[in-house]
Design an enzyme around this catalytic site. Structure first.
Site, short mmCIF file in Angstrom:
data_model
loop_
_atom_site.label_atom_id
_atom_site.label_comp_id
_atom_site.label_asym_id
_atom_site.label_seq_id
_atom_site.Cartn_x
_atom_site.Cartn_y
_atom_site.Cartn_z
N GLY A 242 0.80 -1.33 0.00
CA GLY A 242 0.01 0.05 0.13
C GLY A 242 0.83 1.19 0.07
O GLY A 242 0.28 2.48 0.07
N LYS A 243 2.18 1.32 -0.26
CA LYS A 243 3.04 2.43 -0.24
C LYS A 243 2.94 3.12 -1.42
O LYS A 243 2.95 4.44 -1.39
CB LYS A 243 4.54 2.09 -0.05
CG LYS A 243 4.80 1.02 1.21
CD LYS A 243 5.98 0.54 1.52
CE LYS A 243 6.45 -0.08 2.75
NZ LYS A 243 7.86 -0.55 2.61
N VAL A 244 2.82 2.39 -2.63
CA VAL A 244 2.57 2.91 -3.99
C VAL A 244 1.29 2.74 -4.52
O VAL A 244 0.81 1.53 -4.42
CB VAL A 244 3.62 2.42 -4.98
CG1 VAL A 244 3.31 2.76 -6.31
CG2 VAL A 244 5.02 2.80 -4.58
#
Length: 317
Positions: A284-286
């Site tokens: 879920g970082k990018v």
């Protein structure tokens, strides 16, 4: 990355690059766009970085790992800061050490990776691949740092505040720290202890009052992430700067909308420096719809090309 692509998607033929006299870097990169492999990825990186910098609503993060300042990249990064193309810089301590060395007029020198390192040791010369640095430079650097620490306020400080104070004491327009201090751009260094700047801070603290809170920057950094309407990251190498930037967005309900990684590391070992930006989507970082690309090449080659091409495009807006 489109994992549903198949051999049926024969819609975009590879187009060979056409090289003509007096081409600009941007014109060359546009020719790369028709090619495959690294050339195509570099062209994609330019497209993404241009869109990221052109977006007024996007907060622009820059991760700086590797030996970029000894290699001669500091002026490029200082100019990006000066022109408003970096809102947040996260770096290794070593890059700021070598930035400060140069800012004090203590140069790095072109050498050879085939040198006799035992002989260099006897001559008091340190080697960074094919760059030489005299030991005496560190003695001069240490004296400068001790004088800066002696002038710091006797109150709790963050690492970012310490780096800002160092920048205020420098007089070199090519310096990353000086330019960041002048422009009000925060420089974060989560692993400052892993550098001469950190080592000298500890030595000063052994006999003097110096209170640096290693966690103090996190609140400020998280606020920047929360307030970002859109977020983009340019990542040179990996390591602590890459993870610090990407993991911080996890605290918010958002993800990065743009991400570019310039690296030579491989993903198969599971290390962060080689981890793909697609892998970062699983965390879920990018973001799921983010525009991202990894360019596998030496960043001292790719960064100047990308910045030059993007600057040309921005000048024509």
């Amino acid at each position: 990355m489109d994992f549903e692509a198949s051999a049926r998607d024969l819609t975009t033929p590879v187009k060979g690059a056409k090289i003509v006299p007096n081409m600009s870097v941007d014109e060359l990169v546009r020719e790369y766009a028709g090619c495959a492999f690294g050339a195509g990825r570099l062209a994609e990186a330019v497209d993404i970085y241009y869109e990221m910098l052109a977006s007024e609503k996007t907060t622009k993060f820059f991760g700086l790992a590797g030996a970029m300042t000894p290699a001669g990249m500091r002026g490029i990064i200082a100019d990006l800061i000066r022109d408003g193309h970096i809102d947040v810089l996260v770096t290794t301590g070593a890059n700021m050490v070598h930035d400060t060395v140069e800012a004090l007029g203590l140069h790095h020198y072109k050498g050879s990776d085939c040198a006799n390192d035992i002989q260099l040791r006897h001559e008091c010369i340190d080697r960074i691949y094919d760059v030489y640095l005299p030991d005496q430079h560190f003695t001069d650097l240490e004296e400068f740092l001790q004088s800066v620490y002696a002038g710091l306020p006797q109150e709790k400080l963050s690492i970012r505040q310490v780096l800002t104070e160092i920048g205020k004491n420098l007089d070199d327009d090519s310096s990353i720290l000086k330019t960041a201090a002048e422009m009000g751009v925060p420089v974060y260094c989560p692993a400052l202890q892993d550098s001469v700047i950190g080592l000298q801070a500890w030595l000063y603290k052994e006999g003097n009052l110096l209170h640096v809170d290693a966690f103090a920057d996190m609140h400020e950094f998280m606020e920047i992430c929360y307030e970002a309407e859109s977020a983009g990251a340019m990542l040179l190498g990996g390591g602590v700067p890459k993870n610090y930037i990407l993991q911080s967005m996890l605290v918010t309900p958002k993800s990065f909308d743009y991400a570019i990684q310039l690296t030579m590391d491989r993903p198969e070992t599971g290390g962060l420096s080689g981890a793909t930006l697609d892998e970062a989507q699983s965390w879920g970082k990018v973001g799921e719809d983010a525009k991202s690309v990894t360019v596998y090449a030496d960043a001292t080659i790719t960064l100047p090309l990308i910045v030059s091409a993007v600057r040309t495009r921005l000048s024509k807006r």
